[in-house]
Design a protein around this motif. Structure first.
Motif, short mmCIF file in Angstrom:
data_model
loop_
_atom_site.label_atom_id
_atom_site.label_comp_id
_atom_site.label_asym_id
_atom_site.label_seq_id
_atom_site.Cartn_x
_atom_site.Cartn_y
_atom_site.Cartn_z
N THR A 1 0.84 -1.20 0.00
CA THR A 1 0.00 0.00 0.00
C THR A 1 0.87 1.25 0.00
O THR A 1 0.60 2.21 -0.73
N ARG A 2 1.93 1.25 0.77
CA ARG A 2 2.83 2.41 0.79
C ARG A 2 3.60 2.53 -0.52
O ARG A 2 3.88 3.63 -0.97
N VAL A 3 3.94 1.40 -1.12
CA VAL A 3 4.59 1.44 -2.44
C VAL A 3 3.65 2.08 -3.45
O VAL A 3 4.07 2.90 -4.28
N LEU A 4 2.38 1.75 -3.39
CA LEU A 4 1.40 2.35 -4.29
C LEU A 4 1.29 3.85 -4.07
O LEU A 4 1.29 4.62 -5.03
N ILE A 5 1.23 4.27 -2.82
CA ILE A 5 1.15 5.70 -2.52
C ILE A 5 2.40 6.41 -3.01
O ILE A 5 2.34 7.50 -3.60
N GLY A 6 3.57 5.82 -2.78
CA GLY A 6 4.81 6.41 -3.28
C GLY A 6 4.83 6.49 -4.79
O GLY A 6 5.29 7.49 -5.37
N PHE A 7 4.33 5.47 -5.45
CA PHE A 7 4.28 5.49 -6.91
C PHE A 7 3.37 6.60 -7.41
O PHE A 7 3.68 7.29 -8.39
N LEU A 8 2.24 6.80 -6.75
CA LEU A 8 1.34 7.88 -7.14
C LEU A 8 2.00 9.25 -6.96
O LEU A 8 1.84 10.14 -7.80
N LEU A 9 2.73 9.42 -5.86
CA LEU A 9 3.44 10.69 -5.65
C LEU A 9 4.50 10.94 -6.71
O LEU A 9 4.63 12.05 -7.24
N VAL A 10 5.26 9.90 -7.05
CA VAL A 10 6.29 10.04 -8.08
C VAL A 10 5.65 10.31 -9.44
O VAL A 10 6.15 11.13 -10.22
N GLY A 11 4.52 9.67 -9.72
CA GLY A 11 3.82 9.92 -10.98
C GLY A 11 3.36 11.36 -11.10
O GLY A 11 3.49 11.98 -12.17
N ASN A 12 2.82 11.91 -10.02
CA ASN A 12 2.41 13.32 -10.04
C ASN A 12 3.62 14.25 -10.17
O ASN A 12 3.55 15.29 -10.84
N ALA A 13 4.73 13.88 -9.55
CA ALA A 13 5.94 14.69 -9.68
C ALA A 13 6.45 14.69 -11.12
O ALA A 13 6.90 15.72 -11.64
N LEU B 1 -0.64 13.56 -20.69
CA LEU B 1 -1.79 12.68 -20.81
C LEU B 1 -1.37 11.21 -20.84
O LEU B 1 -2.01 10.35 -20.22
N THR B 2 -0.30 10.92 -21.56
CA THR B 2 0.19 9.54 -21.61
C THR B 2 0.67 9.09 -20.23
O THR B 2 0.40 7.96 -19.81
N ALA B 3 1.35 9.97 -19.52
CA ALA B 3 1.83 9.63 -18.17
C ALA B 3 0.65 9.38 -17.23
O ALA B 3 0.71 8.48 -16.38
N ILE B 4 -0.42 10.14 -17.39
CA ILE B 4 -1.60 9.93 -16.54
C ILE B 4 -2.22 8.56 -16.81
O ILE B 4 -2.58 7.83 -15.88
N VAL B 5 -2.32 8.19 -18.09
CA VAL B 5 -2.91 6.89 -18.44
C VAL B 5 -2.03 5.75 -17.93
O VAL B 5 -2.52 4.76 -17.38
N ILE B 6 -0.72 5.87 -18.10
CA ILE B 6 0.20 4.83 -17.62
C ILE B 6 0.12 4.74 -16.09
O ILE B 6 0.09 3.63 -15.53
N ASN B 7 0.06 5.87 -15.43
CA ASN B 7 -0.04 5.90 -13.97
C ASN B 7 -1.33 5.22 -13.52
O ASN B 7 -1.33 4.44 -12.54
N LEU B 8 -2.43 5.44 -14.22
CA LEU B 8 -3.69 4.80 -13.87
C LEU B 8 -3.62 3.29 -14.07
O LEU B 8 -4.09 2.52 -13.23
N PRO C 1 4.46 18.24 -24.94
CA PRO C 1 4.42 18.00 -23.48
C PRO C 1 3.02 17.69 -22.96
O PRO C 1 2.86 16.90 -22.04
N GLN C 2 2.01 18.27 -23.57
CA GLN C 2 0.64 17.97 -23.16
C GLN C 2 0.31 16.51 -23.45
O GLN C 2 -0.31 15.82 -22.64
N ASN D 1 4.57 14.36 -13.77
CA ASN D 1 3.66 15.23 -14.52
C ASN D 1 4.03 16.70 -14.35
O ASN D 1 4.02 17.47 -15.32
N ILE D 2 4.36 17.09 -13.13
CA ILE D 2 4.77 18.48 -12.89
C ILE D 2 6.08 18.78 -13.61
O ILE D 2 6.26 19.85 -14.19
N LEU D 3 7.02 17.82 -13.61
CA LEU D 3 8.29 18.00 -14.31
C LEU D 3 8.06 18.21 -15.81
O LEU D 3 8.64 19.11 -16.42
N ILE D 4 7.20 17.40 -16.40
CA ILE D 4 6.92 17.56 -17.83
C ILE D 4 6.27 18.91 -18.09
O ILE D 4 6.58 19.59 -19.07
N TYR D 5 5.37 19.31 -17.20
CA TYR D 5 4.72 20.62 -17.36
C TYR D 5 5.74 21.76 -17.27
O TYR D 5 5.69 22.70 -18.05
N LEU D 6 6.68 21.65 -16.33
CA LEU D 6 7.70 22.69 -16.19
C LEU D 6 8.63 22.74 -17.40
O LEU D 6 9.08 23.82 -17.80
N MET D 7 8.92 21.59 -17.96
CA MET D 7 9.84 21.55 -19.10
C MET D 7 9.18 22.00 -20.41
O MET D 7 9.86 22.19 -21.41
#
Length: 168
Positions: free
Chosen positions: A28-40, A77-84, A72-73, A42-48
């Motif tokens: 469960t904690r691995v899943l939560i950590g993966f979700l946090l890294v996935g959101n990070a 979107l691809t990162a969101i789908v892969i994360n899901l 980047p958009q 997404n923010i990195l791609i947005y910043l770049m």
């Protein structure tokens, strides 16, 4: 602090927290950590992606330098789908490990004994009904008043001899 610096700090915090949580042994904690890294990510791609610009639709009088990059958009979107998808897979793993932990030493073999006994009963019923059907047919043949056709019996006996001779 500008918006970009705020996003960079937020991205760094999400990466750090995500990686440290992913190092735990709990799925469960691995899943939560993966979700946090996935959101990070997404923010990195947005910043770049650079500064915002016009919509990426070329028309007359539109300067090519004023258009924002749509790639980047698409990456976000691809990162969101892969994360899901990976989240769904991890949830399935978590549920499966929880289910196996609840079963204890029996493991997946909980229902197998009952299924084997049920299958054996069904097979025995089929054998009994088949034998009863054969006996009923034989009783009908014995009870009939018709005389057996001797030509058919001769053909059947000849066919049986041919089959026996053909066997090695």
């Amino acid at each position: 602090m500008t918006a970009s610096l705020t996003l960079v700090v937020l991205m760094a915090v999400l990466f750090g927290a995500g990686v440290s949580i992913m190092l735990e042994r709990s799925l469960t904690r691995v899943l939560i950590g993966f979700l946090l890294v996935g959101n990070a990510v997404n923010i990195l791609i947005y910043l770049m992606s650079g500064a915002p610009g016009l919509a990426p639709i070329l028309g007359e009088g539109v300067d090519h330098d004023a258009i924002s990059d749509p790639l980047p958009q698409a990456f976000v979107l691809t990162a969101i789908v892969i994360n899901l998808g990976i989240t769904a897979f991890m949830l399935a793993l978590i549920y499966r490990s929880w289910w196996l932990a609840q079963l204890g030493a029996k493991g997946d073999l909980v229902d197998d004994e009952a299924d084997i006994a049920e299958d054996a009963e069904e097979a025995a019923d089929l054998i009994r009904s088949s034998a009863a059907d054969d006996q009923a047919i034989q009783d009908l043949i014995d009870a009939s008043d018709e005389e057996p056709d001797e030509d058919l019996e001769l053909e059947a006996s000849a066919r049986d001899r041919d089959e026996e001779e053909a066997k090695p």
